[in-house]
Design a protein around this motif. Sequence first.
Motif, PDB file in Angstrom:
ATOM      1  N   THR A  33       8.646 -11.086  -8.275  1.00 57.92           N
ATOM      2  CA  THR A  33       8.208 -12.180  -7.404  1.00 57.92           C
ATOM      3  C   THR A  33       6.918 -11.860  -6.652  1.00 57.92           C
ATOM      4  OG1 THR A  33       9.500 -11.349  -5.551  1.00 57.92           O
ATOM      5  CG2 THR A  33      10.590 -12.909  -7.038  1.00 57.92           C
ATOM      6  N   SER A  34       6.399 -10.675  -6.843  1.00 59.65           N
ATOM      7  CA  SER A  34       5.252 -10.236  -6.063  1.00 59.65           C
ATOM      8  C   SER A  34       3.965 -10.937  -6.467  1.00 59.65           C
ATOM      9  CB  SER A  34       5.063  -8.726  -6.221  1.00 59.65           C
ATOM     10  OG  SER A  34       3.947  -8.302  -5.482  1.00 59.65           O
ATOM     11  N   ARG A  35       3.226 -11.341  -5.480  1.00 65.64           N
ATOM     12  CA  ARG A  35       1.869 -11.815  -5.677  1.00 65.64           C
ATOM     13  C   ARG A  35       1.000 -10.569  -5.845  1.00 65.64           C
ATOM     14  NH1 ARG A  35       0.450 -16.376  -1.522  1.00 65.64           N
ATOM     15  NH2 ARG A  35       1.751 -17.504  -2.988  1.00 65.64           N
ATOM     16  N   TRP A  37      -1.870  -8.583  -4.898  1.00 60.48           N
ATOM     17  CA  TRP A  37      -2.760  -8.605  -3.746  1.00 60.48           C
ATOM     18  C   TRP A  37      -4.078  -7.882  -4.001  1.00 60.48           C
ATOM     19  CZ3 TRP A  37      -1.279 -12.061  -0.333  1.00 60.48           C
ATOM     20  CH2 TRP A  37       0.073 -12.374  -0.244  1.00 60.48           C
ATOM     21  N   GLU A  62       5.850 -16.306  -8.492  1.00 65.15           N
ATOM     22  CA  GLU A  62       5.718 -16.095  -7.054  1.00 65.15           C
ATOM     23  C   GLU A  62       6.702 -16.894  -6.210  1.00 65.15           C
ATOM     24  OE1 GLU A  62       1.686 -16.860  -5.919  1.00 65.15           O
ATOM     25  OE2 GLU A  62       0.899 -15.291  -7.248  1.00 65.15           O
ATOM     26  N   LYS A  63       7.034 -18.126  -6.616  1.00 69.25           N
ATOM     27  CA  LYS A  63       7.877 -18.951  -5.747  1.00 69.25           C
ATOM     28  C   LYS A  63       8.917 -19.784  -6.491  1.00 69.25           C
ATOM     29  CE  LYS A  63       4.747 -21.077  -3.152  1.00 69.25           C
ATOM     30  NZ  LYS A  63       3.939 -21.640  -2.057  1.00 69.25           N
ATOM     31  N   TRP A  83       9.098 -12.424  -2.362  1.00 68.12           N
ATOM     32  CA  TRP A  83       9.193 -13.869  -2.600  1.00 68.12           C
ATOM     33  C   TRP A  83       9.011 -14.630  -1.285  1.00 68.12           C
ATOM     34  CZ3 TRP A  83      13.995 -16.946  -1.927  1.00 68.12           C
ATOM     35  CH2 TRP A  83      13.921 -18.206  -2.509  1.00 68.12           C
ATOM     36  N   THR A  85       7.543 -13.539   1.392  1.00 68.71           N
ATOM     37  CA  THR A  85       6.172 -13.316   1.853  1.00 68.71           C
ATOM     38  C   THR A  85       5.248 -14.389   1.311  1.00 68.71           C
ATOM     39  OG1 THR A  85       6.505 -10.928   2.047  1.00 68.71           O
ATOM     40  CG2 THR A  85       4.227 -11.693   1.816  1.00 68.71           C
ATOM     41  N   ASN A  86       5.447 -14.786   0.067  1.00 68.59           N
ATOM     42  CA  ASN A  86       4.601 -15.821  -0.533  1.00 68.59           C
ATOM     43  C   ASN A  86       4.742 -17.154   0.209  1.00 68.59           C
ATOM     44  OD1 ASN A  86       3.847 -13.891  -2.428  1.00 68.59           O
ATOM     45  ND2 ASN A  86       5.450 -14.496  -3.842  1.00 68.59           N
ATOM     46  N   ASP A  90       1.765 -18.776   2.659  1.00 67.39           N
ATOM     47  CA  ASP A  90       1.308 -20.116   2.290  1.00 67.39           C
ATOM     48  C   ASP A  90       1.565 -21.160   3.375  1.00 67.39           C
ATOM     49  OD1 ASP A  90       0.488 -18.973  -0.067  1.00 67.39           O
ATOM     50  OD2 ASP A  90       2.047 -19.902  -1.314  1.00 67.39           O
TER      51      ASP A  90
END
Length: 170
Positions: A33-35, A37, A62-63, A83, A85-86, A90
């Motif tokens: 699920t990590s973006r 960075w 991501e979401k 997840w 955190t995204n 946003d």
Amino acid sequence: MLYYITGGERSGKSSYAQNLALQLSSTPYYLATSRIWDDDHRQRIDRHIADRDQQWTSIEEEKELSKVIPDDCVIVIDCVTLWLTNFFVDTKNDVDKSLSLAKEEFDKLLEKKATKIIISNEIGMGVHASTEVGRKFTELQGWMNQHIAKHADKAVLMVSGIPVEIKSSK
């Protein structure tokens, strides 16, 4: 079936979840699920993918997790913290909106006909966050963890590499 695996950083959550998935399926899925960075983060993600063998199918989302999970599979979702955190980033750190969006997506996830193994972190068990945004995120994480645990068929708290069963639907 929904398994919920939680614990502190480096407590053995991912290893436990992956071993469980391999006990349940010879061809499990892994949903990250990590973006991404930065380049260092990308390298860390690539290292995690390389650590899993060809039995695994890797997915990144991501979401909108429910949109990428196939039916009738065993899937490790790693992890709730990244997840959330995204959503949090946003929504410009809006706890209520982030929690609402995450719960809405999680409820869609419950409808998927798959064995889900969800990994999360117990970030509220450590040092009190020194910033307002850190405290807000800790609250968001705690509330979402409660929501997931409420729906889990089985919940495990990892402590120093040892699984401690905290809920079972047996």
